[in-house]
Design an enzyme around this catalytic site. Structure first.
Site, PDB file in Angstrom:
ATOM      1  N   HIS A 140      25.121  12.682   2.703  1.00  0.00           N
ATOM      2  CA  HIS A 140      23.961  12.174   3.431  1.00  0.00           C
ATOM      3  C   HIS A 140      23.871  10.660   3.441  1.00  0.00           C
ATOM      4  O   HIS A 140      22.904  10.108   3.939  1.00  0.00           O
ATOM      5  CB  HIS A 140      22.673  12.801   2.878  1.00  0.00           C
ATOM      6  CG  HIS A 140      22.590  14.267   3.173  1.00  0.00           C
ATOM      7  ND1 HIS A 140      23.131  15.214   2.337  1.00  0.00           N
ATOM      8  CD2 HIS A 140      22.094  14.939   4.232  1.00  0.00           C
ATOM      9  CE1 HIS A 140      22.932  16.410   2.871  1.00  0.00           C
ATOM     10  NE2 HIS A 140      22.323  16.272   4.009  1.00  0.00           N
ATOM     11  N   GLU A 188      18.558  24.180  13.711  1.00  0.00           N
ATOM     12  CA  GLU A 188      19.203  24.889  12.607  1.00  0.00           C
ATOM     13  C   GLU A 188      18.121  25.423  11.675  1.00  0.00           C
ATOM     14  O   GLU A 188      17.256  24.662  11.232  1.00  0.00           O
ATOM     15  CB  GLU A 188      20.083  23.942  11.789  1.00  0.00           C
ATOM     16  CG  GLU A 188      21.358  23.532  12.473  1.00  0.00           C
ATOM     17  CD  GLU A 188      22.161  22.534  11.632  1.00  0.00           C
ATOM     18  OE1 GLU A 188      23.205  22.106  12.111  1.00  0.00           O
ATOM     19  OE2 GLU A 188      21.722  22.180  10.511  1.00  0.00           O
ATOM     20  N   ARG A 207      14.353  25.549   5.568  1.00  0.00           N
ATOM     21  CA  ARG A 207      13.893  24.377   6.304  1.00  0.00           C
ATOM     22  C   ARG A 207      14.534  24.411   7.684  1.00  0.00           C
ATOM     23  O   ARG A 207      15.453  25.202   7.908  1.00  0.00           O
ATOM     24  CB  ARG A 207      14.281  23.081   5.588  1.00  0.00           C
ATOM     25  CG  ARG A 207      15.774  22.827   5.541  1.00  0.00           C
ATOM     26  CD  ARG A 207      16.110  21.563   4.772  1.00  0.00           C
ATOM     27  NE  ARG A 207      15.604  20.381   5.451  1.00  0.00           N
ATOM     28  CZ  ARG A 207      16.339  19.628   6.277  1.00  0.00           C
ATOM     29  NH1 ARG A 207      17.583  19.930   6.537  1.00  0.00           N
ATOM     30  NH2 ARG A 207      15.817  18.563   6.850  1.00  0.00           N
ATOM     31  N   TYR A 221      12.369  12.475   9.078  1.00  0.00           N
ATOM     32  CA  TYR A 221      13.073  13.246   8.073  1.00  0.00           C
ATOM     33  C   TYR A 221      12.121  13.518   6.930  1.00  0.00           C
ATOM     34  O   TYR A 221      11.462  12.627   6.423  1.00  0.00           O
ATOM     35  CB  TYR A 221      14.271  12.471   7.517  1.00  0.00           C
ATOM     36  CG  TYR A 221      15.394  12.377   8.479  1.00  0.00           C
ATOM     37  CD1 TYR A 221      16.205  13.485   8.706  1.00  0.00           C
ATOM     38  CD2 TYR A 221      15.654  11.211   9.161  1.00  0.00           C
ATOM     39  CE1 TYR A 221      17.245  13.406   9.602  1.00  0.00           C
ATOM     40  CE2 TYR A 221      16.700  11.125  10.053  1.00  0.00           C
ATOM     41  CZ  TYR A 221      17.494  12.220  10.275  1.00  0.00           C
ATOM     42  OH  TYR A 221      18.528  12.147  11.144  1.00  0.00           O
ATOM     43  N   ASN A 277      16.174  21.922  10.973  1.00  0.00           N
ATOM     44  CA  ASN A 277      16.733  20.635  11.336  1.00  0.00           C
ATOM     45  C   ASN A 277      17.000  20.720  12.842  1.00  0.00           C
ATOM     46  O   ASN A 277      17.169  21.810  13.367  1.00  0.00           O
ATOM     47  CB  ASN A 277      18.037  20.417  10.564  1.00  0.00           C
ATOM     48  CG  ASN A 277      18.527  19.002  10.661  1.00  0.00           C
ATOM     49  OD1 ASN A 277      17.768  18.096  10.997  1.00  0.00           O
ATOM     50  ND2 ASN A 277      19.805  18.803  10.372  1.00  0.00           N
ATOM     51  N   TYR A 332      21.606   8.204  15.099  1.00  0.00           N
ATOM     52  CA  TYR A 332      22.272   9.066  14.123  1.00  0.00           C
ATOM     53  C   TYR A 332      22.467  10.479  14.674  1.00  0.00           C
ATOM     54  O   TYR A 332      23.497  11.105  14.467  1.00  0.00           O
ATOM     55  CB  TYR A 332      21.468   9.118  12.820  1.00  0.00           C
ATOM     56  CG  TYR A 332      22.033  10.111  11.839  1.00  0.00           C
ATOM     57  CD1 TYR A 332      23.232   9.840  11.173  1.00  0.00           C
ATOM     58  CD2 TYR A 332      21.405  11.320  11.591  1.00  0.00           C
ATOM     59  CE1 TYR A 332      23.788  10.744  10.294  1.00  0.00           C
ATOM     60  CE2 TYR A 332      21.940  12.238  10.707  1.00  0.00           C
ATOM     61  CZ  TYR A 332      23.130  11.946  10.056  1.00  0.00           C
ATOM     62  OH  TYR A 332      23.663  12.855   9.192  1.00  0.00           O
ATOM     63  N   LYS A 333      21.476  10.956  15.393  1.00  0.00           N
ATOM     64  CA  LYS A 333      21.595  12.295  15.974  1.00  0.00           C
ATOM     65  C   LYS A 333      22.544  12.316  17.166  1.00  0.00           C
ATOM     66  O   LYS A 333      22.856  13.382  17.690  1.00  0.00           O
ATOM     67  CB  LYS A 333      20.214  12.811  16.404  1.00  0.00           C
ATOM     68  CG  LYS A 333      19.322  13.222  15.237  1.00  0.00           C
ATOM     69  CD  LYS A 333      17.959  13.674  15.741  1.00  0.00           C
ATOM     70  CE  LYS A 333      17.016  14.051  14.595  1.00  0.00           C
ATOM     71  NZ  LYS A 333      17.386  15.297  13.914  1.00  0.00           N
TER      72      LYS A 333
END
Lengths: 515, 337
Positions: A191, A266, A221, A31, A223, A317-318
């Protein structure tokens, strides 16, 4: 690969592959606040992307139709809190301007004088004449309208008191989150569950960056995650539909695996809106199957390396920990692989931190409202202590209520809030459910954190927001636990994810219990 | 972007085009309107009349005024604008920016400006907006009132000014007419102070306070609000960029690159001391407004005097605007330059 797929020369690659925003510039992924100025083309091994902020591609009609279907089935994907009306208009006009600039032969925006505008979209054969700020002239809410014109999801963030709040949006293609739950939450709260970011300070740095963004200087950005099937809507609400795919995918044949598993990227544009001052996130989702990805040699190799090196907590988490090893192996070699190791889904800690003793009264207040809810002797003890301290500082009112579940008590509390003047302080004590609801209503009445003090005397209950029946309920339980939803009778897991505006913790369908 | 007039209307491109490369543009002075003694409104437009970038209510425009660069609150409408207007008080003993605008610039002349910058925006969640202005501090409130009128926001204005220096009174009345807005003006300080004290104690919960005016007046209003129990986060103020700062105490700066220590005497800015020491720092306004000269601090405690950094950043103490900010007497600041 078992099939003799050759890598086509770059110029032969067309459409979605050539335009795919491949997200990995390095071989490991962490990240980071990987932001760069918008409107600058990026070259990839297969082509390029990013020359414009809004991107219309061959999936335009299909994705707009899918958004309409999702919204018709679930209106909570569209929300505009009342104070975000100006931002919604600003967002619409800004997106129209971007479209007209990027696609001048198909889109146009004309000012007809004063606040009157004409918008024309030749692809959809859609023309609107509207007066800025007048919903009736447009025929619908502006954010709802503009998301019928672009494939991007839109979230609008209000900035106040040095914080950003997600207070409006149309989000139909969420990747494992719930817009309906998150709306009204701060950027930092949303977050909270992301691993590493707190410790590494990444989110705080991103937050600082976003707060400083000025109009007319857009950034972007990327993701990423993996998604099974070409499924745009993998929201928390639809978990019962897609969650089981994570088990299913482990047992499919190898060629099926490569077709089904998609790298989901994304492209997020971050834009300070120039009229309202709100921050606009444009979130555009692209997907490419591993099979398609592997047609570009550089991508095949690099994606395999990134997946293999991704730490477990981030894979967890993903939501890809169950099959990311197989995806890495699939890309690395053609050989079929054993299923990945089974890891239980751990709830993420995210409880609000309650003080262990009643906090001191903020005597800089000009007057005080003390709310004591329930019969617990500790509650009345805390309230009496506050009254003693407050009375020496200013006019003090004490309100004793039995339960916020009772209509009369709820009305009395809302009325008391409504009569307050700026300069007052609100102090509430009771069970966790009662305190969290009382705080949520105080925010609703216009109060801010600096004016609120809370003391919880019983952690046994909590307010739970069910992602499926989309309502707040009082339940006896704790984050991580599984309960039966009082609204829809589903077995739901309570997540350590809490929204102060709603007052509740997020809950969604519990994973299938082992048979 | 280019302007293309046709029978239907103007093709609008609300985004700034190549004309704004580097975030600056040259605009033409179209109009001067006298507001009162010493206060004039200057209206600028693009040379070809094309649309200008929109701006948030309360934004300021950084204008190169002859030798100087100054920031002025925009008083025109920020929604899809074709003009930018600023109202400027002629300050005889200021840095020369206002004198240049008043005495030298004429209609048809050009100025260089930066993209409007938002640093005093209305709080969208406010249930009510209490705007308190002193003198030329009325300027940001005018654009606040334009936005408030458009969106039907509940607003109350308290405006204190000298008899001869009133500005924008007609416009205030027009903006309030038929809107949920009350305006009270004061020419006597005592009368204003009494009314303010009353006003601060009667606002519904959810009200936000905005203050602009001379520094002592801002301090008084903020103090009165705090005494009435208003949390700091409900209070918003903007000081004039032209306020003269005191000369400051002498301190020193240690350079990370070669370990040299530079002295910053009283009356000399840290930016000037760095420049004298051969260190180049990008800068523009040199008065703590534009943000251009922001540099990191790796040691010591800065004494922040700028209008650019957020409270959070000032508190963290890891960056400084060397054009106006300093350190306590005898202290040493370390910078990685």
């Amino acid at each position: 690969m078992t099939t003799a797929l050759s890598v086509p020369p770059i110029h032969a690659l067309k459409g979605r592959i050539a335009a795919f925003p491949y997200p990995f510039p390095e071989d490991t992924y962490r990240y980071s606040t990987n932001v760069e100025p918008a409107n600058t083309p990026n070259t990839t091994a297969a082509g390029g992307w990013g020359a414009t902020i809004i991107d219309i591609d061959e999936d335009y009609h299909a994705e707009l139709a899918e958004r309409a279907t999702v919204l018709a089935a679930d209106p909570t994907r569209h929300a505009v809190l009342p104070h975000m009306r100006p931002a919604a208009w600003d967002a619409m006009l800004t997106v129209m301007g971007e479209l007209a600039g990027a696609y001048p032969d198909r889109m146009s925006l004309r000012n007809l004088g004063g606040d009157v505008w004409r918008w024309h979209n030749a692809i959809l054969d859609d023309t609107r004449e509207f007066r800025y700020g007048d919903e009736a002239s447009l025929g619908q809410e502006p954010l709802a309208y503009i998301t019928t014109q672009v494939q991007e999801d839109i979230a609008l963030l209000d900035q106040r008191n040095e914080q950003l709040y997600v207070d409006a949006g149309v989000v139909t293609f969420a990747a494992d989150w719930s817009f309906g739950f998150d709306v009204g939450m701060s950027f930092l709260e949303i977050h909270g569950p992301v691993p590493r970011v707190r410790r590494d300070g990444v989110i705080t740095r991103a937050h600082d960056f976003l707060k400083r963004l000025q109009p007319h200087q857009p950034y972007r950005r990327t993701n990423w995650t993996l998604t099974i099937g070409h499924r745009l809507d993998v929201s928390t609400e639809r978990y019962p539909d897609w969650g089981p795919d994570r088990e299913m995918i482990q047992s499919v044949a190898d060629d099926e695996f490569g077709r089904l598993v998609n790298l989901r990227v994304e492209v997020q544009h971050l834009i300070r809106l120039p009229d309202s001052g709100a921050l606009m996130f444009l979130i555009r989702t692209y997907m490419l199957s591993l099979e398609e990805l592997a047609t570009v040699e550089d991508w095949r190799v690099r994606t395999a390396q990134v997946l293999a090196a991704l730490p477990d907590d981030m894979a967890e988490y993903k939501g890809i920990i169950k099959y990311r090893d197989r995806a890495a192996r699939w890309l690395t070699e053609a050989a079929p692989a054993a299923t990945g190791g089974h890891s239980p889904r751990e709830p993420v800690p995210g409880l609000p931190e309650w003080p262990t003793v009643p906090p001191a009264v903020d005597v800089t207040g000009a007057s005080f409202l003390i709310v004591s809810i329930g019969q617990d002797p500790q509650t009345s003890h805390a309230a009496r202590g506050w009254v003693r301290a407050a009375e020496s500082a200013g006019p003090t009112r004490m309100l004793v209520l039995d339960s916020l579940a009772a209509d009369a008590d709820a009305t009395a509390l809302r009325q008391a809030y409504g009569e307050l003047r700026t300069g007052s302080r609100i102090l509430v004590t009771g069970s966790q459910y009662a305190v969290m609801m009382a705080l949520a209503w105080a925010y609703d009445a216009g109060a801010i954190s600096a004016e609120l003090t809370a003391f919880v005397t019983d952690l046994g209950d909590l307010p739970m927001y069910c992602a499926h029946c989309r309502d707040i309920h009082r339940v006896v339980g704790a984050p991580g636990g599984v309960v039966t939803c009082p609204g829809c009778s589903r077995r739901v897991q309570i997540h350590g994810h809490h929204a102060p505006r709603l007052g509740g913790f997020l809950a969604s369908a519990a994973a299938e219990e082992p048979s | 972007m280019t302007l293309m007039a046709d029978s239907v209307g103007v093709i609008a491109t609300p985004r700034p085009g190549p004309y704004w490369a580097g975030g600056t543009a040259t605009l033409v002075l179209r109009k001067i309107v006298d507001q009162s003694v010493g206060i004039r409104t200057f209206t600028f437009a693009a040379p070809d009349g094309s649309p200008l970038p929109a701006f948030v209510a309360g934004s300021h425009l950084v204008v190169r005024t002859g030798e100087r660069t100054n920031a002025y609150s925009l008083v025109s409408d920020g929604t899809a604008p074709s003009e930018y207007s600023i109202s400027v008080l002629r300050v005889a003993d200021g840095n020369g920016g206002s004198r240049w605008l008043h005495d030298t610039l004429t209609v048809g002349g050009t100025v260089e400006v930066m993209l409007p910058r938002s640093a005093f925006a209305p709080v969208a969640t406010a249930r009510k907006h209490l705007l308190v202005a002193g003198g030329i501090g009325i300027t940001p409130m005018i654009s606040h009132l334009r936005a408030a009128r458009r969106w039907g926001r509940l607003t109350e204005v308290l405006y204190v000014h000298r008899e001869a220096n009133a500005a924008h009174l007609d416009e205030l009345a027009q903006l309030a007419e038929g809107a949920p807005c009350t305006i009270e003006t004061f020419t006597g300080r005592d009368e204003f102070t009494a009314r303010l004290a009353l006003g601060l104690r009667g606002q519904p919960v959810g009200t936000h306070l905005y203050v602009c005016g001379p520094s002592p007046m801002i301090d008084d209003v903020v103090g009165a609000a705090e005494a009435a129990g208003w949390p700091r986060s409900r209070i918003h103020f903007e000081r004039f960029g032209t306020d003269a700062l005191d000369a400051g105490d002498p301190f020193r700066v240690r350079l990370g690159s070669d370990g040299r220590t530079l002295s910053v005497p009283s009356g000399v800015s840290m930016l000037e001391a760095l420049e004298d020491g051969g260190i180049e720092v990008r800068n523009l306004c040199r008065q703590g407004v534009c943000g251009e000269c922001r540099i990191p601090v790796t040691g010591g405690t800065p004494l922040h005097r700028d209008h650019y950094l957020s409270d959070e950043e000032k508190h963290a103490g890891t960056v400084i605007m060397p054009c106006v900010s300093r350190a306590d007497a005898g202290a040493i600041l370390e910078v990685p330059l």
